[in-house]
Each structure stands twice: as structure tokens, then as C-alpha cells.
Enzyme design. Structure first.
Site, PDB file in Angstrom:
ATOM      1  N   LYS A 164      20.948 -77.940 117.573  1.00 10.64           N
ATOM      2  CA  LYS A 164      23.242 -77.836 117.860  1.00 10.64           C
ATOM      3  C   LYS A 164      23.672 -79.614 118.369  1.00 10.64           C
ATOM      4  CE  LYS A 164      24.103 -72.959 119.038  1.00 10.64           C
ATOM      5  NZ  LYS A 164      24.252 -71.912 120.378  1.00 10.64           N
TER       6      LYS A 164
ATOM      7  N   LYS B 247      18.579 -70.300 109.264  1.00 14.54           N
ATOM      8  CA  LYS B 247      18.748 -69.067 109.222  1.00 14.54           C
ATOM      9  C   LYS B 247      20.257 -67.882 109.803  1.00 14.54           C
ATOM     10  CE  LYS B 247      19.830 -68.857 114.119  1.00 14.54           C
ATOM     11  NZ  LYS B 247      21.409 -67.638 115.406  1.00 14.54           N
TER      12      LYS B 247
ATOM     13  N   LYS C 160      26.296 -67.086 113.276  1.00 18.62           N
ATOM     14  CA  LYS C 160      27.832 -66.844 112.980  1.00 18.62           C
ATOM     15  C   LYS C 160      28.436 -68.287 112.849  1.00 18.62           C
ATOM     16  CE  LYS C 160      27.502 -63.926 116.860  1.00 18.62           C
ATOM     17  NZ  LYS C 160      26.935 -64.778 117.658  1.00 18.62           N
TER      18      LYS C 160
HETATM   19  P1  ATP Z   1      24.982 -69.046 116.688  1.00 18.72           P
HETATM   20  O1  ATP Z   1      25.438 -68.920 115.803  1.00 18.72           O
HETATM   21  O2  ATP Z   1      26.450 -68.933 117.448  1.00 18.72           O
HETATM   22  O3  ATP Z   1      24.552 -68.805 117.894  1.00 18.72           O
HETATM   23  P2  ATP Z   1      24.250 -66.364 115.820  1.00 18.72           P
HETATM   24  O4  ATP Z   1      24.055 -66.108 115.637  1.00 18.72           O
HETATM   25  O5  ATP Z   1      22.562 -67.485 116.587  1.00 18.72           O
HETATM   26  O6  ATP Z   1      25.143 -66.998 117.144  1.00 18.72           O
HETATM   27  P3  ATP Z   1      23.503 -65.229 118.653  1.00 18.72           P
HETATM   28  O7  ATP Z   1      25.040 -64.666 119.622  1.00 18.72           O
HETATM   29  O8  ATP Z   1      23.584 -66.202 119.500  1.00 18.72           O
HETATM   30  O9  ATP Z   1      24.327 -65.050 117.108  1.00 18.72           O
HETATM   31  O10 ATP Z   1      22.280 -64.443 118.559  1.00 18.72           O
HETATM   32  C1  ATP Z   1      22.756 -62.444 119.127  1.00 18.72           C
HETATM   33  C2  ATP Z   1      21.393 -62.170 118.713  1.00 18.72           C
HETATM   34  O11 ATP Z   1      20.983 -61.931 117.454  1.00 18.72           O
HETATM   35  C3  ATP Z   1      20.530 -62.770 119.101  1.00 18.72           C
HETATM   36  O12 ATP Z   1      18.692 -62.556 120.146  1.00 18.72           O
HETATM   37  C4  ATP Z   1      19.571 -63.375 118.123  1.00 18.72           C
HETATM   38  O13 ATP Z   1      18.300 -63.431 118.586  1.00 18.72           O
HETATM   39  C5  ATP Z   1      20.239 -62.765 117.114  1.00 18.72           C
HETATM   40  N1  ATP Z   1      19.989 -63.211 115.858  1.00 18.72           N
HETATM   41  C6  ATP Z   1      21.076 -64.553 115.378  1.00 18.72           C
HETATM   42  N2  ATP Z   1      20.653 -64.904 114.839  1.00 18.72           N
HETATM   43  C7  ATP Z   1      19.643 -64.054 114.198  1.00 18.72           C
HETATM   44  C8  ATP Z   1      19.035 -63.775 112.423  1.00 18.72           C
HETATM   45  N3  ATP Z   1      19.933 -64.931 111.371  1.00 18.72           N
HETATM   46  N4  ATP Z   1      18.011 -62.971 112.079  1.00 18.72           N
HETATM   47  C9  ATP Z   1      17.390 -62.753 112.950  1.00 18.72           C
HETATM   48  N5  ATP Z   1      17.786 -62.451 114.292  1.00 18.72           N
HETATM   49  C10 ATP Z   1      19.002 -63.610 115.237  1.00 18.72           C
END
Ligand code: ATP
Ligand code: LTN
Length: 332
Positions: A114, A195, A198
Site C-alpha cells: 500500500k 488480487k 476494492k
Molecule cells: P481493499 O482493497 O480496500 O484493501 P479488499 O478488497 O482487499 O479491500 P478487505 O475488506 O480488505 O477487501 O477484505 C475482506 C476479506 O476479503 C478478507 O478476508 C480478504 O482476505 C478477502 N479478500 C479480499 N480480496 C480478495 C480476493 N481477491 N480473493 C479472495 N479473498 C479476498
């Protein structure tokens, strides 16, 4: 016998996507059918490490709550709550900061990633995993169901809990990360080496939002990056990351074995059929969720009532725990 306690969290940092659902939330819903005590938290304090717009944050929080209930979380089977409404979380974070070596935080890969992507970063971004540690250990959680990217943070939570126990006496359970065997890392469709995420979506087509309309989803899947070959098989080859990602999504949604998934595509020429099938199962999964979401989001007071119940329940457990921490640390 005490029930296994489960804790997990999700950030209201943007629209929930297929990765969040398949990697984390689907497991949370499934846990409700087992003999477990479930706590699922909308981690808005975490989201503020990056998202600073108050209006957007407020909308995101309610939208995520509606989405979690739409995915199948129930206020009767789980404690679903908003992190900032339970003061013990911020308080535990400070107390745990005092026992966490700086070096442990600086080597977290999510922090390093990040930091690379942002122009300026807050102290809170470095501290993010300490807040997360508090979330988990305040509830003495046994299991933390998360996607692969969070494994390192849950392991750090174990280390911090162990350090606190060593310094001040047995206080916390050591949590275990529970990572799904499939769906743990859903990749960005346009860039299958990153990955699906969001808050970092440079190219709009790579993320399948659960609120996207059908045509957008079909378009994103049709445009998904693949390769110049035509074998539809699972593979570790980085060149085939796109096809592997599509097969993984198909596998986790259909619940089929890898062999059966490959059989479904035997003899197919080119990737068109794979994309068509993936789009079909994704739409089937998302449609009912979207319909229920619309019901929850249209009744704000009912949504807030469900979240109040969750916060009340969460306070019953976390407040005595934070007091225990303070007592052991010598506060009066
Ligand atoms: P940000 O991009 O804002 O960091 P994020 O999309 O990574 O957000 P989080 O809210 O941080 O989402 O994660 C919520 C859950 O979703 C966590 O358990 C995380 O491991 C899972 N997760 C996030 N992205 C993925 C992905 N691409 N594949 C599988 N699991 C995911
Ligand atoms: N950092 C996590 C969100 C999170 C979390 C938690 C997950 C905050 N607190 C406690 C599990 C347990 C993420 O998914 N990015």
C-alpha cells in the site's frame, strides 16, 4: 464444551466484489450452519487508513451491512456489527501498540504494497495490523476465516497475543487463520497477477462488483485476460494465470472437483466457452444476493436496528476483556 469462536472483518472501502465473497464471506455464511459462535465486523476504523471522505464512508458502511445480510449473514446466528461503535477496539489497539515492536509492522507485505501505491501514508496505515489484532483477540477467537492476503496479519495477531501473555500473564487465546482451499485469492480479471481489490482498481473491468449489472459482469468476464493457448486446465504457469483464475472461480461456485471442472471443458476450442460458463455461474450466484440487497438497503432504520443488536452483543464480550488488559497492565 465451549463452542468454537469465529471472528472476521471486512472494510467498507468500496463495493464488495467477487473476491471478498468467494474468499471470505461465503465461508462466514457457511459457518452459521455449524456449531460455532460467529462475530463478523464491518471494520470502518481500518477503512479510514485510506478512505477519508466522510460521506462516502457513511454510505459504504450501510451498503456493506446490507450486502452482508443479503449474502446470508443473520443477526440471530451471528453478531454482525460496526467496529467504531464498539469502543474497546480502538482502546485495545493503543494498549497493544505498547507491546508491539515496530519492526514487526514494517515487514508486513500489505503495508509495503500500500505504501508503494500511495503518495502519502498515515501512521494508522502502519498500525493497521495492531487494530486488527485487537479485533480478533478481544473476542478470544479460535478461528479467523480470511482470504490468503490476510494470513500474515492473523499470524502477527498470534505473535502479539503471545507477547502480551508473556509480559502480563495468560490473557488471550492464539487465533488460527482459516484460508479456503479454493477461492482464497481471486485475481483481477484484467491483471491476473494482482488480487481483485476494492480500493485499488486501476482498470474498471477487472473487478466484479456484487452490485454490477448483468451486462457489465458479462462484459468484464468476456474481456478477462487469458493467453494465446487454448488448453482449459488448471496450471501454476504464470502465463496461464488468467485461465487458472477463471477456472478457480468456476470451481468454487459449482463446488466441483478440479477433474470434473476440467472435464466440463474437455474438447472445447478456445476460451470463449470457459468465459460463457463462468459468466453464467457468476450471474446465478449474484442475482439473488442483489435482490436481497435492494430490500435491506431500502429500510435504513431496520438495518440500523440489526447493527445495534450486533454492537450491543459485541460490547458484552469486548468491554470486560479490555478492562482485564488494563488491569493486568497496571492501570487503575
Ligand atoms: P481493499 O482493497 O480496500 O484493501 P479488499 O478488497 O482487499 O479491500 P478487505 O475488506 O480488505 O477487501 O477484505 C475482506 C476479506 O476479503 C478478507 O478476508 C480478504 O482476505 C478477502 N479478500 C479480499 N480480496 C480478495 C480476493 N481477491 N480473493 C479472495 N479473498 C479476498
Ligand atoms: N485487514 C482485514 C480486515 C480485518 C479483519 C479483522 C479480518 C480487520 N480486522 C479481523 C479478520 C479479522 C482485511 O481483510 N483486509
Amino acid at each position: 464444551m465451549n463452542k468454537i469462536r469465529v471472528f472476521s472483518g471486512i472494510q467498507p472501502s468500496g463495493e464488495m466484489h467477487l473476491g471478498n465473497y468467494l474468499g471470505a464471506v461465503k465461508q462466514w455464511v457457511e459457518n452459521q450452519g455449524k456449531e460455532k459462535e460467529n462475530f463478523y465486523c464491518i471494520v470502518d476504523l481500518h477503512a479510514h487508513t485510506i478512505l477519508r471522505d466522510p460521506v462516502e464512508l457513511r454510505d459504504n458502511i450501510r451498503s456493506l451491512a446490507a450486502m452482508l445480510f443479503a449474502c446470508g449473514l443473520s443477526h440471530e446466528k451471528s453478531t454482525v456489527f460496526i467496529q467504531s461503535q464498539v469502543r474497546a477496539h480502538a482502546e485495545a489497539c493503543w494498549l497493544l501498540n505498547c507491546v508491539t515492536p515496530m519492526g514487526w509492522l514494517e515487514r508486513m507485505t500489505q503495508f509495503k504494497d500500500k505504501k508503494e501505491k500511495l503518495n502519502s501514508i498515515s501512521a494508522a496505515l502502519l498500525d493497521y495490523p495492531v487494530l486488527q489484532t485487537g479485533d480478533i483477540i478481544l473476542y478470544d477467537a479460535d478461528e479467523v476465516p480470511v482470504g490468503e492476503d490476510q494470513k500474515q496479519h492473523v499470524e502477527l495477531a498470534r505473535d502479539i497475543a503471545q507477547r502480551f501473555n508473556n509480559l502480563f500473564g495468560e490473557t488471550f487465546k492464539l487465533p488460527e487463520p482459516i484460508i479456503p482451499t479454493i477461492g482464497a485469492r481471486v485475481m483481477n480479471l484484467s491483471n491476473p497477477t494482482s488480487k481483485m481489490s476494492k480500493s485499488f482498481d486501476e482498470d474498471d473491468g477487472g473487478v466484479v462488483g456484487l452490485l454490477d449489472d448483468d451486462s457489465k459482469i458479462v462484459k468484464s468476464i468476456k474481456r478477462a485476460v487469458t493467453d494465446s493457448g487454448n488448453d482449459i486446465v488448471f496450471s501454476d504457469d504464470p502465463e496461464k494465470a488468467g485461465v487458472n483464475n477463471l477456472l478457480g472461480i468456476y470451481k468454487v461456485i459449482t463446488g466441483k472437483s478440479s477433474d470434473d471442472v476440467e472435464k466440463d471443458f474437455e474438447g472445447a476450442r478456445g476460451y470463449g466457452i470457459l468465459k460463457e460458463k463462468v459468466a453464467e455461474v457468476v450471474l446465478e450466484t449474484i442475482k439473488p444476493i442483489r435482490e436481497k440487497y435492494n430490500e435491506y438497503i431500502s429500510d435504513k432504520s431496520e438495518l440500523d436496528r440489526l447493527l445495534d443488536i450486533g454492537a450491543e452483543n459485541a460490547r458484552l464480550i469486548s468491554e470486560p476483556k479490555v478492562l482485564e488488559m488494563k488491569n493486568k497492565m497496571g492501570f487503575i
